[in-house]
Every structure is written in structure tokens, then in C-alpha cells.
Design a protein around this motif. Structure first.
Motif, PDB file in Angstrom:
ATOM      1  N   THR A  82       0.828  -1.207   0.000  1.00 44.52           N
ATOM      2  CA  THR A  82       0.000   0.000   0.000  1.00 44.52           C
ATOM      3  C   THR A  82       0.865   1.261   0.000  1.00 44.52           C
ATOM      4  O   THR A  82       2.039   1.221   0.357  1.00 44.52           O
ATOM      5  N   SER A  83       0.241   2.368  -0.404  1.00 45.49           N
ATOM      6  CA  SER A  83       0.911   3.665  -0.387  1.00 45.49           C
ATOM      7  C   SER A  83       0.046   4.629   0.415  1.00 45.49           C
ATOM      8  O   SER A  83      -1.162   4.689   0.227  1.00 45.49           O
ATOM      9  N   GLY A  84       0.671   5.357   1.315  1.00 47.60           N
ATOM     10  CA  GLY A  84      -0.076   6.293   2.143  1.00 47.60           C
ATOM     11  C   GLY A  84       0.730   6.667   3.361  1.00 47.60           C
ATOM     12  O   GLY A  84       1.930   6.431   3.411  1.00 47.60           O
ATOM     13  N   TYR A  85       0.074   7.245   4.363  1.00 46.98           N
ATOM     14  CA  TYR A  85       0.811   7.646   5.556  1.00 46.98           C
ATOM     15  C   TYR A  85      -0.095   7.660   6.770  1.00 46.98           C
ATOM     16  O   TYR A  85      -1.309   7.719   6.668  1.00 46.98           O
ATOM     17  N   SER A  86       0.543   7.569   7.917  1.00 51.25           N
ATOM     18  CA  SER A  86      -0.161   7.743   9.178  1.00 51.25           C
ATOM     19  C   SER A  86       0.356   9.027   9.798  1.00 51.25           C
ATOM     20  O   SER A  86       1.464   9.469   9.506  1.00 51.25           O
ATOM     21  N   ILE A  87      -0.444   9.635  10.664  1.00 50.74           N
ATOM     22  CA  ILE A  87      -0.053  10.902  11.259  1.00 50.74           C
ATOM     23  C   ILE A  87      -0.394  10.889  12.739  1.00 50.74           C
ATOM     24  O   ILE A  87      -1.361  10.272  13.155  1.00 50.74           O
ATOM     25  N   GLY A  88       0.437  11.504  13.551  1.00 52.28           N
ATOM     26  CA  GLY A  88       0.200  11.508  14.992  1.00 52.28           C
ATOM     27  C   GLY A  88       0.873  12.707  15.621  1.00 52.28           C
ATOM     28  O   GLY A  88       1.346  13.609  14.937  1.00 52.28           O
ATOM     29  N   GLY A  89       0.912  12.740  16.927  1.00 52.18           N
ATOM     30  CA  GLY A  89       1.617  13.798  17.626  1.00 52.18           C
ATOM     31  C   GLY A  89       0.950  15.155  17.566  1.00 52.18           C
ATOM     32  O   GLY A  89       1.629  16.173  17.669  1.00 52.18           O
ATOM     33  N   GLY A  90      -0.349  15.215  17.351  1.00 47.56           N
ATOM     34  CA  GLY A  90      -1.034  16.504  17.314  1.00 47.56           C
ATOM     35  C   GLY A  90      -1.587  16.822  15.946  1.00 47.56           C
ATOM     36  O   GLY A  90      -1.716  15.968  15.083  1.00 47.56           O
ATOM     37  N   VAL A  97      -0.939  13.909   2.128  1.00 47.93           N
ATOM     38  CA  VAL A  97      -0.332  12.676   1.625  1.00 47.93           C
ATOM     39  C   VAL A  97       0.733  12.972   0.579  1.00 47.93           C
ATOM     40  O   VAL A  97       1.853  12.456   0.647  1.00 47.93           O
ATOM     41  N   LYS A  98       0.399  13.808  -0.402  1.00 49.76           N
ATOM     42  CA  LYS A  98       1.344  14.054  -1.497  1.00 49.76           C
ATOM     43  C   LYS A  98       2.613  14.724  -1.003  1.00 49.76           C
ATOM     44  O   LYS A  98       3.712  14.369  -1.425  1.00 49.76           O
ATOM     45  N   LYS A  99       2.493  15.687  -0.105  1.00 45.96           N
ATOM     46  CA  LYS A  99       3.678  16.381   0.414  1.00 45.96           C
ATOM     47  C   LYS A  99       4.622  15.399   1.086  1.00 45.96           C
ATOM     48  O   LYS A  99       5.837  15.420   0.873  1.00 45.96           O
ATOM     49  N   VAL A 100       4.065  14.505   1.895  1.00 48.06           N
ATOM     50  CA  VAL A 100       4.888  13.540   2.620  1.00 48.06           C
ATOM     51  C   VAL A 100       5.511  12.522   1.664  1.00 48.06           C
ATOM     52  O   VAL A 100       6.706  12.222   1.745  1.00 48.06           O
ATOM     53  N   LEU A 101       4.717  12.006   0.712  1.00 48.14           N
ATOM     54  CA  LEU A 101       5.231  10.965  -0.181  1.00 48.14           C
ATOM     55  C   LEU A 101       6.232  11.510  -1.197  1.00 48.14           C
ATOM     56  O   LEU A 101       7.170  10.814  -1.579  1.00 48.14           O
ATOM     57  N   VAL A 102       6.047  12.741  -1.649  1.00 48.76           N
ATOM     58  CA  VAL A 102       7.032  13.357  -2.546  1.00 48.76           C
ATOM     59  C   VAL A 102       8.359  13.511  -1.812  1.00 48.76           C
ATOM     60  O   VAL A 102       9.435  13.282  -2.373  1.00 48.76           O
ATOM     61  N   SER A 103       8.283  13.876  -0.550  1.00 47.38           N
ATOM     62  CA  SER A 103       9.497  14.009   0.247  1.00 47.38           C
ATOM     63  C   SER A 103      10.176  12.659   0.441  1.00 47.38           C
ATOM     64  O   SER A 103      11.403  12.548   0.371  1.00 47.38           O
ATOM     65  N   LEU A 104       9.387  11.608   0.667  1.00 48.95           N
ATOM     66  CA  LEU A 104       9.953  10.258   0.820  1.00 48.95           C
ATOM     67  C   LEU A 104      10.655   9.830  -0.466  1.00 48.95           C
ATOM     68  O   LEU A 104      11.748   9.256  -0.437  1.00 48.95           O
ATOM     69  N   THR A 113       4.959   6.124  -6.314  1.00 50.55           N
ATOM     70  CA  THR A 113       3.645   6.727  -6.468  1.00 50.55           C
ATOM     71  C   THR A 113       3.441   7.776  -5.372  1.00 50.55           C
ATOM     72  O   THR A 113       3.980   7.645  -4.278  1.00 50.55           O
ATOM     73  N   HIS A 114       2.678   8.823  -5.672  1.00 48.15           N
ATOM     74  CA  HIS A 114       2.496   9.922  -4.734  1.00 48.15           C
ATOM     75  C   HIS A 114       1.049  10.061  -4.280  1.00 48.15           C
ATOM     76  O   HIS A 114       0.579  11.156  -3.994  1.00 48.15           O
ATOM     77  N   SER A 115       0.332   8.978  -4.228  1.00 49.23           N
ATOM     78  CA  SER A 115      -1.054   9.035  -3.777  1.00 49.23           C
ATOM     79  C   SER A 115      -1.393   7.751  -3.030  1.00 49.23           C
ATOM     80  O   SER A 115      -0.663   6.765  -3.102  1.00 49.23           O
ATOM     81  N   LYS A 116      -2.502   7.778  -2.298  1.00 45.59           N
ATOM     82  CA  LYS A 116      -2.934   6.571  -1.594  1.00 45.59           C
ATOM     83  C   LYS A 116      -3.397   5.536  -2.621  1.00 45.59           C
ATOM     84  O   LYS A 116      -4.316   5.782  -3.388  1.00 45.59           O
ATOM     85  N   SER A 117      -2.756   4.402  -2.642  1.00 47.17           N
ATOM     86  CA  SER A 117      -3.124   3.342  -3.591  1.00 47.17           C
ATOM     87  C   SER A 117      -2.525   2.034  -3.111  1.00 47.17           C
ATOM     88  O   SER A 117      -1.848   1.985  -2.081  1.00 47.17           O
ATOM     89  N   LYS A 118      -2.752   0.961  -3.871  1.00 51.03           N
ATOM     90  CA  LYS A 118      -2.169  -0.335  -3.515  1.00 51.03           C
ATOM     91  C   LYS A 118      -1.916  -1.144  -4.782  1.00 51.03           C
ATOM     92  O   LYS A 118      -2.504  -0.885  -5.841  1.00 51.03           O
ATOM     93  N   THR A 119      -1.035  -2.109  -4.681  1.00 49.92           N
ATOM     94  CA  THR A 119      -0.738  -2.971  -5.826  1.00 49.92           C
ATOM     95  C   THR A 119      -1.935  -3.878  -6.090  1.00 49.92           C
ATOM     96  O   THR A 119      -2.733  -4.153  -5.187  1.00 49.92           O
ATOM     97  N   THR A 120      -2.047  -4.345  -7.321  1.00 50.86           N
ATOM     98  CA  THR A 120      -3.194  -5.162  -7.700  1.00 50.86           C
ATOM     99  C   THR A 120      -3.246  -6.480  -6.920  1.00 50.86           C
ATOM    100  O   THR A 120      -2.214  -7.079  -6.607  1.00 50.86           O
ATOM    101  N   THR A 121      -4.460  -6.885  -6.591  1.00 43.73           N
ATOM    102  CA  THR A 121      -4.651  -8.158  -5.870  1.00 43.73           C
ATOM    103  C   THR A 121      -5.141  -9.252  -6.812  1.00 43.73           C
ATOM    104  O   THR A 121      -5.487 -10.342  -6.363  1.00 43.73           O
ATOM    105  N   ARG A 122      -5.182  -8.951  -8.104  1.00 41.69           N
ATOM    106  CA  ARG A 122      -5.629  -9.947  -9.089  1.00 41.69           C
ATOM    107  C   ARG A 122      -4.462 -10.767  -9.602  1.00 41.69           C
ATOM    108  O   ARG A 122      -3.300 -10.372  -9.505  1.00 41.69           O
TER     109      ARG A 122
END
Length: 199
Positions: A82-90, A97-104, A113-122
Motif C-alpha cells: 500500500t501507499s499512504g501515511y499515518s499521522i500523529g503527535g497533534g 499525503v502528497k507532500k509527505v510521499l514526494v518528500s519520501l 507513487t504519490h497518492s494513496k493506492s495499492k498494488t493489484t490483488t488480481r
């Protein structure tokens, strides 16, 4: 009397010149600007790059040395990335999502990839042209980038303030094909991972 008046004027002149030379209050203590007021920055505490086989690997034996042969193999789904992020600490305002993933992406070798997505399960069909005699393995997979991050906020331009933190994960374009045991391939490639696991 004249001598005293001259001395007094001289003293007054010195004091006046000192007052003129002194900087305005607050000017000397003003902190230098180190960032753009209101801007945000992502800092990576840890990062990791991993090759992942998302579909089951299948073997094929090319038993003759002459000519080439085009072969297709159906590969069943094995793992999902999967692609995405978790956030905490306030509050996480401004850390999308895009800002964090572009930085990664900029901190881990590869292109992701720079958006929430996942690899195919087919199940997928992989076709490749085999040119030499030998044992081949068909595969499909991706490269996963992940890490732990901190989000900072620039106050009035004088300092960075930690605003939030979290974890992120993303993946590259999926790659498929066939690799022959014994052939030389890039040590960081999925083909090399297949050789290490199956040959």
C-alpha cells in the motif's frame, strides 16, 4: 569661567555623539530569518527500500539452445503493498499525503507513487521471450519505500517548530518478466531477488 563652559560643552558633545551612535532598541536583538514564515518541512528519521514480489513466482525450463521462444505464465496474487501515511503527535495541518510521499521519494532511491493506492490483488499474465537454454522464473513485483517522519512548521521565520510526526509507505511502478538462473542482472533488481530465492 570660560574654561569651565568650554569643558561642559565638550562633555555634552561627547554624550550627544554617544547617544547618536547607539542602535535603536530591538534592532540588535532581532533574530535572523532562517525559513519562510508559515512554511512546512518534512524531516525523515528513518527510511528503508525493499524489493517485494507481489505475485507467485513460476518456473519454466527451456530445454533447447537454438532460437527464441515467447512464453506466458499466469501468476497468482501473493502480497499487497500500500501507499499512504499515518499521522500523529497533534494537528497535521499542511502535511498532506502528497507532500509527505514526494518528500519520501526524494530520500529513497527510485521513483514512487504519490497518492494513496495499492498494488493489484488480481492474478496477472506475464509474457517474456526466452532466448537461451536454461531454467527461468517468471515474476512480478515492486520496490517499496517506507520511513518515519517529522513535520515542522516555521513560525515567524526565526525557528522551526515540530508540529507532528508519522509513518509513510509507498511503492514504485510494478515490474514483471522472466529471469534465467546464472545470468548477470543488476544486484538491486527484482530479477536478482528471484535468482537468490529460487535458483
Amino acid at each position: 569661567m570660560k574654561t569651565r563652559l568650554t569643558a561642559a560643552l565638550a562633555t555634552t558633545g561627547i554624550a550627544t555623539s554617544l547617544l547618536v551612535a547607539l542602535p535603536a532598541a530591538g534592532t540588535a536583538s532581532a533574530a535572523p530569518l532562517i525559513c519562510e514564515p508559515g512554511s512546512r518541512s518534512v524531516k525523515w528519521v528513518t527510511t528503508n527500500r525493499a524489493r517485494v514480489l507481489t505475485h507467485k513466482v513460476k518456473g519454466y525450463e527451456k530445454g533447447y539452445s537454438g532460437g527464441s521462444r515467447t512464453i506466458s505464465r499466469s501468476l497468482g496474487h501473493d502480497k499487497t503493498v500500500t501507499s499512504g501515511y499515518s499521522i500523529g503527535g497533534g494537528a497535521g495541518a499542511g502535511f498532506g499525503v502528497k507532500k509527505v510521499l514526494v518528500s519520501l521519494d526524494a530520500h529513497v532511491e527510485g521513483s514512487y507513487t504519490h497518492s494513496k493506492s495499492k498494488t493489484t490483488t488480481r492474478s496477472v499474465t506475464v509474457t517474456d521471450t526466452l532466448t537461451k537454454k536454461g531454467r527461468y522464473f517468471f515474476y512480478r513485483g515492486t520496490v517499496k519505500a517506507s520511513g518515519t517522519w517529522q513535520g515542522f512548521y516555521c513560525d515567524k521565520g526565526t525557528k522551526w517548530i515540530e508540529k507532528t510526526w508519522g509513518k509513510a509507505q509507498t511503492f514504485s511502478a510494478q515490474v514483471d518478466g522472466a529471469v534465467r538462473c546464472g545470468e548477470r542482472v543488476n544486484g538491486k533488481s527484482l530479477g536478482r531477488l528471484v535468482q537468490q530465492k529460487y535458483c
